[in-house]
Design an enzyme around this catalytic site. Structure first.
Site, PDB file in Angstrom:
ATOM      1  N   MET A   1      -1.996 -10.199  -9.650  1.00 24.65           N
ATOM      2  CA  MET A   1      -2.805  -8.991  -9.516  1.00 24.65           C
ATOM      3  C   MET A   1      -4.154  -9.223 -10.150  1.00 24.65           C
ATOM      4  O   MET A   1      -4.249  -9.770 -11.243  1.00 24.65           O
ATOM      5  CB  MET A   1      -2.107  -7.815 -10.190  1.00 24.65           C
ATOM      6  CG  MET A   1      -2.969  -6.567 -10.297  1.00 24.65           C
ATOM      7  SD  MET A   1      -3.373  -5.871  -8.689  1.00 24.65           S
ATOM      8  CE  MET A   1      -1.742  -5.330  -8.189  1.00 24.65           C
ATOM      9  N   CYS A   2      -5.181  -8.787  -9.468  1.00 29.60           N
ATOM     10  CA  CYS A   2      -6.534  -8.928  -9.984  1.00 29.60           C
ATOM     11  C   CYS A   2      -7.361  -7.721  -9.597  1.00 29.60           C
ATOM     12  O   CYS A   2      -7.036  -6.991  -8.664  1.00 29.60           O
ATOM     13  CB  CYS A   2      -7.199 -10.190  -9.442  1.00 29.60           C
ATOM     14  SG  CYS A   2      -6.343 -11.714  -9.834  1.00 29.60           S
ATOM     15  N   GLY A   3      -8.455  -7.547 -10.319  1.00 30.26           N
ATOM     16  CA  GLY A   3      -9.496  -6.628  -9.908  1.00 30.26           C
ATOM     17  C   GLY A   3     -10.642  -7.466  -9.391  1.00 30.26           C
ATOM     18  O   GLY A   3     -11.183  -8.303 -10.126  1.00 30.26           O
TER      19      GLY A   3
END
Length: 646
Positions: A1-3
């Site tokens: 998960m990343c922004g």
């Protein structure tokens, strides 16, 4: 998960070295382990890339990535299959290596056609000034776009910001395919042209063309006038990752086809009667196998401390849960929990996140029974579950948390006992997450509102808030000996979304079947999968990701969807049977095969009703109404409240 985020400007007065504070804050919440920004600028445009990483596999790889030719890559995804990624490797780096070796547009499309797993990405090709971006076929990862200043700038981001002057301009990037923008041409023409490379359905040529044209029309309708969407000139496509839905109808009347089983009593014996059919039993076992592999990929693709030695009594082993499950005790979450138990190391706890919103009623058992009297279909609840539900509700009514004795808490506790009986050696952390009206209203304003947007209905508000509080994992563990506060730190959150959409789990599916028969039901299910990206998944990804956690969806694994799509509708659901059996029939049979008992017969209950968040604040709202509570508040008040919260 990343922004991930890319802010593009085409005029010097809009060039900036930093993202706006609120947007940066929201992105950092998604990626707590690494934050990095990279500026790419020339005389025609500027690109500001921002990457924020939640580390889950391989070596921690900071984003954005850049190669020697100046190409830049931002990746928010998981490669579960299709592209080979070794256990010690990071899929972001692997994907970038492949992208850097692509010689043309066709190579890029071939690469993303092979990836199985959720993803959104942003890729800058320096040599030709192209910016590529998109989401996977189901839209399991969020990506928003926002165009402003009459074509002078635009932004792509995993999450938006609650800014009153532009709130209405954040929109979800459609999961219709991959988009490409020629930045140099845009800087000259001052108009943004989005080239679409759509998903290609395995069907007749004229059907493909119709789908593309419909996509272009639908996407363009929501964009400013200076932004246009066009089909790519080469007519290149991505290959759809799942097989088409089987629309076959039975050769004989379905009423005749089901005449021998429609009158069966709604009990475990009813399900066992289906399993006595050798062909049906084989289908169920195939379903279990493909779903089990999907769960396995999603619970093992994350770092674990392998140096810890399990003690002889695993219950005394001081291990933390790496995986949590949004858990109501219903059929979806029970099957996921059972399969996760098969693959997660035995000395590792599993967190079961059960959310309840404060109710005004003090006598849940009475209302529960009243509803049962009004809905004859609920008679399928077997005696053991009926009795345990009453006992649990009665006990809760006398306890300190009686206002949180909602239906999902009752079935959740019953489901916990079933899991403990199936595997008493596992530590099952049943996390009771209780939310008061005051806490709901406060955190909706400061943390949740912008995550649900750009969706804006009462239903989006209810589900978005419920999933946010549940995935936060801040609650209590209640045992016979004590009640203690507990914070789930599991970075992976499994959810059962996708089961109802594929297996006719909603009440609207029964209405459709009663009105239009199996043909209409097939079309309804086809529509459900087609809109799941815009209706559910982007919102849920933003909501769960806000805690620095990753939502994973086993029922939307490409192989699971392909398997279910290949089956005729009557092997997946039989809506001539009452609630609790007819909907999601194949999943209930799988539960029986896995050794589950009472939970296999629980009727579908939507999260907003089971957790009691629906109607909590207003009783006269409809799910499809525009929700006033999600509307933008002033930035000044928001900043003050965030400071207090932090």
């Amino acid at each position: 998960m990343c922004g991930i985020c890319c802010s593009v400007s085409f005029s010097i007065e809009h060039f900036s070295k930093d993202l706006k504070e609120d947007l940066l804050y929201n992105l950092k919440r998604r990626g707590p382990h690494s934050s990095k920004q990279l500026l790419r600028a020339n005389e025609d445009y500027q690109c500001l890339f921002s990457g924020h990483v939640l580390h889950l596999r391989g070596v921690l790889t900071a984003q954005p990535l850049e190669d020697k030719r100046g190409n830049v890559f931002l990746w928010n995804g998981e490669v579960f299959s299709g592209i080979k990624v070794e256990a010690e490797e990071n899929d972001t780096q692997i994907m970038f290596n492949y992208l850097s070796s692509c010689q043309n547009d066709s190579d890029i499309l071939s690469l993303f056609s092979e990836v199985q797993g959720p993803w959104s990405f942003i890729y800058y090709q320096a040599s030709n000034h192209h910016l590529w971006f998109g989401r996977d076929f189901f839209g399991r990862r969020s990506l928003l776009w926002h165009f402003s200043n009459l074509g002078k700038s635009f932004c792509l981001s995993s999450v938006g910001a609650q800014m009153s002057e532009v709130a209405d301009q954040w929109q979800e990037v459609p999961a219709s395919g991959i988009f490409k923008i020629d930045l140099k041409s845009t800087s000259i023409s001052k108009s943004v042209v989005l080239k679409l490379y759509p998903w290609k359905r395995i069907s007749k040529e004229n059907v493909i063309k119709e789908c593309v044209n419909n996509s272009l029309t639908q996407i363009s309708a929501n964009l400013p006038t200076f932004v246009s969407v066009v089909a790519n000139e080469a007519k290149l496509y991505l290959k759809e990752p799942v097989v088409p839905l089987n629309m076959m109808l039975p050769q004989v009347s379905f009423a005749t086809h089901c005449s021998n089983i429609s009158s069966m009593p709604p009990t475990r014996q009813t399900l066992q009667g289906f399993l006595a059919d050798g062909n049906m039993k084989e289908r169920v076992r195939q379903f279990i196998d493909v779903l089990s592999i999907a769960v396995k990929r999603r619970v093992l693709c994350l770092p674990r401390d392998e140096n810890l030695t399990p003690s002889e009594d695993v219950k005394t082993c001081d291990r933390k849960a790496n995986v949590a499950i949004l858990f109501s005790g219903g059929i979806d979450s029970m099957v996921i929990a059972t399969l996760a138990d098969h693959h997660i190391p035995l000395d590792e706890p599993i967190d079961l996140l059960n959310v309840a919103f404060m109710t005004k009623e003090k006598t849940i058992p009475a209302s529960f029974n009243k509803k049962r009297r009004k809905q004859k279909t609920c008679e399928i609840l077997v005696d053991s579950l009926e009795e345990s539900s009453k006992n649990a509700a009665a006990a809760a009514a006398d306890g300190p948390d009686k206002q949180f004795s909602v239906p999902d808490r009752i079935t959740g506790r019953a489901g916990l006992k079933e899991l403990q009986a199936a595997n008493p050696f596992r530590i099952w952390n049943f996390v009771e997450i209780n939310v008061s009206l005051e806490e709901l209203q406060k955190l909706r304003r400061t943390q949740i509102c912008h995550l649900v947007q750009p969706l804006e209905t009462v239903l989006d508000d209810s589900i978005g808030c419920a999933v946010w509080f549940a995935s936060r994992g801040n609650g209590q563990l209640v045992t016979q000996d004590e009640v203690k506060s507990y914070q789930s730190n599991a970075k992976v959150v499994l959810t059962g979304i996708g089961a109802d959409e594929q297996l006719a789990g909603y009440s609207r599916h029964r209405v459709c079947f009663q009105t239009h028969g199996l043909e209409g039901l097939n079309k309804e299910i086809e529509m459900e999968l087609g809109r799941i990206s815009s209706r559910n998944l982007g919102r849920d990804d933003r909501v769960v990701g806000d805690h620095g956690k990753e939502a994973r969806f086993p029922f939307l694994d490409e192989n699971v969807v392909s398997f279910l799509n290949s089956l005729p509708i009557w092997e997946k659901a039989n809506l001539t049977l009452p609630r609790g059996i007819g909907e999601k029939l194949i999943l209930r049979l799988a539960a029986m095969e896995l050794g589950l008992t009472t939970s296999a017969l629980l009727p579908k209950r939507a999260m907003q009703f089971g957790s009691r968040i629906a109607k909590m604040e207003k009783n006269n709202e409809k799910a499809s109404d525009k929700c006033e509570r999600l509307q933008v508040i002033s930035l000044e008040n928001l900043s003050v409240e965030k400071e207090i919260t932090m």
